[in-house]
Design an enzyme around this catalytic site. Structure first.
Site, PDB file in Angstrom:
ATOM      1  N   PRO A 110       0.776  -1.213   0.000  1.00  0.00           N
ATOM      2  CA  PRO A 110       0.000   0.000   0.000  1.00  0.00           C
ATOM      3  C   PRO A 110       0.806   1.260   0.000  1.00  0.00           C
ATOM      4  O   PRO A 110       1.556   1.518   0.931  1.00  0.00           O
ATOM      5  CB  PRO A 110      -0.690  -0.072   1.335  1.00  0.00           C
ATOM      6  CG  PRO A 110       0.336  -0.697   2.226  1.00  0.00           C
ATOM      7  CD  PRO A 110       1.295  -1.420   1.339  1.00  0.00           C
ATOM      8  N   GLU A 111       0.639   2.064  -0.980  1.00  0.00           N
ATOM      9  CA  GLU A 111       0.969   3.475  -0.833  1.00  0.00           C
ATOM     10  C   GLU A 111      -0.373   4.181  -0.835  1.00  0.00           C
ATOM     11  O   GLU A 111      -1.414   3.526  -0.814  1.00  0.00           O
ATOM     12  CB  GLU A 111       1.908   3.932  -1.960  1.00  0.00           C
ATOM     13  CG  GLU A 111       3.227   3.155  -1.920  1.00  0.00           C
ATOM     14  CD  GLU A 111       4.242   3.614  -2.951  1.00  0.00           C
ATOM     15  OE1 GLU A 111       4.279   4.812  -3.257  1.00  0.00           O
ATOM     16  OE2 GLU A 111       4.995   2.771  -3.458  1.00  0.00           O
ATOM     17  N   HIS A 158      -2.496 -16.910   7.152  1.00  0.00           N
ATOM     18  CA  HIS A 158      -2.197 -15.506   7.439  1.00  0.00           C
ATOM     19  C   HIS A 158      -3.445 -14.635   7.488  1.00  0.00           C
ATOM     20  O   HIS A 158      -3.345 -13.419   7.428  1.00  0.00           O
ATOM     21  CB  HIS A 158      -1.189 -14.921   6.440  1.00  0.00           C
ATOM     22  CG  HIS A 158       0.002 -15.783   6.219  1.00  0.00           C
ATOM     23  ND1 HIS A 158       0.896 -16.105   7.225  1.00  0.00           N
ATOM     24  CD2 HIS A 158       0.444 -16.443   5.117  1.00  0.00           C
ATOM     25  CE1 HIS A 158       1.841 -16.891   6.731  1.00  0.00           C
ATOM     26  NE2 HIS A 158       1.585 -17.118   5.463  1.00  0.00           N
ATOM     27  N   ARG A 165       3.386 -10.997   5.814  1.00  0.00           N
ATOM     28  CA  ARG A 165       4.651 -10.549   6.422  1.00  0.00           C
ATOM     29  C   ARG A 165       4.456  -9.933   7.804  1.00  0.00           C
ATOM     30  O   ARG A 165       5.430  -9.678   8.506  1.00  0.00           O
ATOM     31  CB  ARG A 165       5.352  -9.559   5.485  1.00  0.00           C
ATOM     32  CG  ARG A 165       5.962 -10.266   4.289  1.00  0.00           C
ATOM     33  CD  ARG A 165       6.583  -9.298   3.310  1.00  0.00           C
ATOM     34  NE  ARG A 165       7.829  -8.744   3.784  1.00  0.00           N
ATOM     35  CZ  ARG A 165       8.584  -7.913   3.057  1.00  0.00           C
ATOM     36  NH1 ARG A 165       8.190  -7.553   1.850  1.00  0.00           N
ATOM     37  NH2 ARG A 165       9.698  -7.442   3.536  1.00  0.00           N
TER      38      ARG A 165
END
Length: 272
Positions: free
Chosen positions: A2-3, A90, A109
């Site tokens: 994400p930006e 996850h 992550r």
DNA sequence: CCTAAGTCCTGAGTGC
DNA sequence: TGCACTCAGGACTTAG
């Protein structure tokens, strides 16, 4: 993932999914992401209607009458509608809605973040308090503002525009794309850039973020909008991930290196 | 082995 | 020498 454009795309998707919805139950399948999720979070959100879905910098904020669910996607965070049987490794958090739907937060992550902010405590939240200006706020992110942030600094301009304490939402992809469009070398010392170039840089940062939002963000690997669709701004990348390929402007070979601690690609002849 | 959409912390360096 | 600040690099983690 994400930006700013990707987070804004997720925000808009969640807003559609959550309009009029009430959280029945929060199921945490893991207590610790980048930071430990507060133990009170599930109880504080249970039974709460979602009254707004906002974005500040790269953070998502889900407002309820009792407080706000704060979420950062880190590098690999995603939200998706997750009907029974679609569980994945996850999946760290499920939001069970009163209408029977279920939203999943997945983050392999675990660089992401989930937190609960009590009503009225947002201004003092440590993750939000030090953030710089929103780049799409034309009154705040001006050439004057950027020039003041650059004055006297030897740091690479790329690091300055990625510094969330200066201007928020610009990450490693859009920084490289903006610097290419502004014809500035990423490693150029911020304090030695002429004002006219900073005027251009402010303009292109804003333009590229707007264009990327319009395109639904950039899909690399498996980024998806909350509704499941792909973004398509990645087709407009001019330098990101293209080291060794010809510059789209002058056909010189694009070079790669590390600037601001991150992999970076630029054109030696177009960018000065 | 390498690389990856992001922070956050540490320690070295700089200048007063 | 001390202090405040700046800046570079590493750590965190999993997948491809």
């Amino acid at each position: 993932m994400p930006e700013l454009p990707e987070v804004e795309t997720v925000r808009a998707g969640l807003e559609l999914l959550l309009a009029g919805a009430t959280i029945a139950r929060v199921e945490l399948r893991r207590r610790t992401l980048r930071a430990t999720i507060p133990a009170r979070l599930p109880a504080r959100l249970a039974g709460q209607p979602v009254v707004a879905v906002r974005r500040r910098a790269k953070y998502l904020l889900l407002d309820t009458p009792s407080g706000t669910l704060l979420c950062h996607l880190g590098m690999t965070g995603t939200w998706r509608l997750a009907p029974a049987g679609s569980e994945r490794d996850h999946d760290h958090c499920y939001l069970h809605l009163q209408d029977g739907r279920r939203l999943a937060f997945r983050d392999p992550r675990r660089f992401g973040l989930l937190d609960f902010i009590p009503l009225g405590a947002e201004q003092e939240h440590p993750r939000l308090a030090g953030l710089g200006v929103e780049p799409l706020d034309e009154a705040a992110f001006t050439a004057d503002y950027l020039a003041a942030a650059c004055r006297g600094r030897r740091q690479a301009i790329k690091a300055v525009i990625m510094d969330q304490a200066t201007v928020v939402g610009v990450g490693n992809i859009y920084a490289q794309e903006a610097l290419f469009r502004a014809a500035l070398r990423p490693q150029r010392a911020a304090g030695r850039i002429p004002r006219a170039a900073l005027v251009t840089l402010v303009t292109v940062i804003r333009a590229i973020l707007r264009a990327a939002i319009t395109a639904g963000g950039s899909t690399i690997n498996d980024f998806r909008q909350a509704g499941g669709a792909s973004g398509y701004f990645q087709h407009q990348f001019r330098v990101y991930g293209r080291a060794g390929q010809p510059c789209p402007t002058c056909a010189a070979t694009l070079v790669g290196g590390v600037v601001g601690g991150r992999g970076t690609t630029w054109c030696r002849s177009c960018q000065r």
